[in-house]
Design a protein around this motif. Structure first.
Motif, mmCIF file in Angstrom:
data_model
loop_
_atom_site.group_PDB
_atom_site.id
_atom_site.type_symbol
_atom_site.label_atom_id
_atom_site.label_comp_id
_atom_site.label_asym_id
_atom_site.label_seq_id
_atom_site.Cartn_x
_atom_site.Cartn_y
_atom_site.Cartn_z
ATOM 1 N N SER A 276 66.953 -29.456 32.422
ATOM 2 C CA SER A 276 66.781 -29.901 33.840
ATOM 3 C C SER A 276 65.332 -29.432 34.332
ATOM 4 O O SER A 276 64.845 -30.148 35.491
ATOM 5 N N TRP A 277 64.843 -28.473 33.757
ATOM 6 C CA TRP A 277 63.543 -28.221 34.161
ATOM 7 C C TRP A 277 62.402 -29.187 33.829
ATOM 8 O O TRP A 277 61.763 -29.586 34.792
ATOM 9 N N PRO A 278 62.440 -29.805 32.820
ATOM 10 C CA PRO A 278 61.370 -30.695 32.771
ATOM 11 C C PRO A 278 61.808 -32.268 33.244
ATOM 12 O O PRO A 278 60.853 -32.890 33.633
ATOM 13 N N ILE A 279 63.100 -32.447 33.048
ATOM 14 C CA ILE A 279 63.447 -33.913 33.499
ATOM 15 C C ILE A 279 63.741 -33.811 35.047
ATOM 16 O O ILE A 279 63.255 -34.863 35.694
ATOM 17 N N LEU A 280 64.329 -32.892 35.579
ATOM 18 C CA LEU A 280 64.703 -33.039 36.982
ATOM 19 C C LEU A 280 63.791 -32.207 38.055
ATOM 20 O O LEU A 280 64.157 -32.154 39.162
ATOM 21 N N GLY A 281 62.965 -31.253 37.244
ATOM 22 C CA GLY A 281 62.205 -30.583 38.004
ATOM 23 C C GLY A 281 62.696 -29.265 38.615
ATOM 24 O O GLY A 281 62.365 -28.407 39.607
ATOM 25 N N THR A 282 64.143 -28.856 38.034
ATOM 26 C CA THR A 282 64.936 -27.634 38.635
ATOM 27 C C THR A 282 64.025 -26.369 37.883
ATOM 28 O O THR A 282 64.153 -26.176 36.729
ATOM 29 N N PRO A 283 63.810 -25.227 38.707
ATOM 30 C CA PRO A 283 62.976 -24.262 38.121
ATOM 31 C C PRO A 283 64.021 -23.221 37.363
ATOM 32 O O PRO A 283 65.386 -23.318 37.779
ATOM 33 N N ILE A 284 63.551 -22.428 36.581
ATOM 34 C CA ILE A 284 64.464 -21.394 35.925
ATOM 35 C C ILE A 284 63.856 -20.042 36.271
ATOM 36 O O ILE A 284 62.835 -19.935 36.127
ATOM 37 N N GLY A 285 64.847 -19.293 36.915
ATOM 38 C CA GLY A 285 64.372 -17.885 37.383
ATOM 39 C C GLY A 285 64.860 -16.985 36.382
ATOM 40 O O GLY A 285 65.502 -17.297 35.401
ATOM 41 N N PRO A 286 64.332 -15.757 36.463
ATOM 42 C CA PRO A 286 64.716 -14.633 35.694
ATOM 43 C C PRO A 286 66.242 -14.157 35.257
ATOM 44 O O PRO A 286 66.481 -14.184 34.232
ATOM 45 N N LEU A 287 66.939 -14.358 36.565
ATOM 46 C CA LEU A 287 68.473 -14.224 36.378
ATOM 47 C C LEU A 287 68.970 -15.404 35.420
ATOM 48 O O LEU A 287 70.265 -14.942 34.836
ATOM 49 N N THR A 288 68.569 -16.270 35.580
ATOM 50 C CA THR A 288 69.063 -17.726 34.675
ATOM 51 C C THR A 288 69.145 -17.129 33.174
ATOM 52 O O THR A 288 69.896 -17.291 32.568
ATOM 53 N N VAL A 289 67.748 -16.757 32.942
ATOM 54 C CA VAL A 289 67.623 -16.324 31.555
ATOM 55 C C VAL A 289 68.482 -15.081 31.117
ATOM 56 O O VAL A 289 69.228 -15.289 30.114
ATOM 57 N N VAL A 290 68.692 -13.941 32.021
ATOM 58 C CA VAL A 290 69.600 -12.698 31.568
ATOM 59 C C VAL A 290 71.122 -13.516 31.578
ATOM 60 O O VAL A 290 71.744 -13.271 30.570
ATOM 61 N N GLY A 291 71.469 -14.395 32.554
ATOM 62 C CA GLY A 291 72.781 -14.932 32.397
ATOM 63 C C GLY A 291 73.042 -15.749 31.141
ATOM 64 O O GLY A 291 74.027 -15.552 30.602
#
Length: 296
Positions: free
Chosen positions: A249-264
């Protein structure tokens, strides 16, 4: 390899679904992809000369189809059209293994070891951690409720399909289940907007992908995994889907990825590994010893 391919295809459904529902009504997408899938699956089943379901098996498959196709996809794609991020929809929907495991254990249909319960629990915790990041915040209560409706359809359909002892062919089963979803969508979709597919590249390309990969290949792979591994173990593959969806979703839809996303996502990965471990069978050694003694 089948599991990896399934994860990639199932993840693509959320990302491409967001693209599709951005330019056309969500239930229109569902209606026409089900029409395509029923025709294609029916033709494949006929060419393979698979036995078709009858009687109670037919009605059982139809009920599962309403849950897994009409309820699941109708709810999830409506949530996408309401502005729910694709990664969030995937996170909530793919927590279904907990519901499948809990219901199966409560009904006495499946036994889970403490290790697998820990794995499933970690998977859900990982989903919650990821949802606490900005990528996961629902835009409205309605969008959240539609997502939960889709989750209920996926979990209940997976659980019941795992209990099905069908004598018919797998493609014939998929045809019946998709046809049941189509019947519901044929009533539901006209009430929710236009049934026309826009003549734009985004609409046509996204619909084509969803019709082939999302409505034919991915469900057949899921049903095959359920038959081979059981409902709970097969559904734990869904824990990997949110991570793939968020990354795509990051490159295709432009939805950012935050640090908690990575932890999760890391927590989800550990939970997936634990939940998918095969159980040791204490009686295996005794059985082997008996066979050796009998051979002597």
């Amino acid at each position: 390899m089948v599991g990896v391919a399934f994860i990639l295809l199932w993840s693509s459904g959320y990302v491409v679904g967001a693209l599709a529902t951005d330019v056309m009504p969500p239930l229109t997408v569902m209606l026409w992809r089900f029409v395509f899938a029923v025709v294609a699956l029916g033709a494949i089943a006929a060419l393979r000369r698979e036995p078709w379901p009858r009687g109670r098996e037919l009605w059982g498959l139809a009920g599962i189809g309403v849950l897994m196709f009409a309820l699941q996809f109708g709810g999830l794609y409506t949530a996408l059209s309401e502005g729910m991020p694709a990664g969030t929809v995937a996170m909530i929907a793919c927590s279904s293994p907990l519901l499948v495991a809990a219901a199966g254990a409560a009904l006495g249909w499946e036994r889970l070891s403490p290790r697998r319960w820990v794995g499933i629990g970690l998977g859900v915790i990982g989903v919650i951690v990821t949802l606490s990041d900005r990528v996961g915040r629902p835009p409205s209560l309605a969008a959240l409720l539609w997502t939960l409706l889709g989750l209920a359809g996926l979990a209940s359909g997976t659980l019941l399909h795992g209990r099905l002892r069908a004598q018919s062919g797998p493609t014939a089963q998929g045809t019946v289940e998709t046809a049941a979803g189509l019947v519901v969508m044929a009533v539901w979709a006209p009430l929710a907007g236009s049934l026309a597919i826009p003549r734009s590249a985004q609409a046509i390309e996204s619909f084509a992908w969803l019709a082939v990969a999302g409505s034919i290949v991915a469900p057949l792979m899921l049903f095959s995994l359920i038959r081979r591994r059981g409902a709970t173990r097969a559904s734990t593959l869904l824990f990997a889907v949110p991570g793939v969806t968020v990354l795509a979703s990051w490159p295709i839809l432009g939805t950012p990825i935050g640090p908690l996303t990575v932890v999760g996502l890391v927590i989800v990965a550990v939970g997936l590994w634990l939940a998918r471990q095969r159980e040791a069978r204490p009686l295996d050694f005794a059985r082997k010893l008996t066979v050796v003694q009998q051979a002597k």
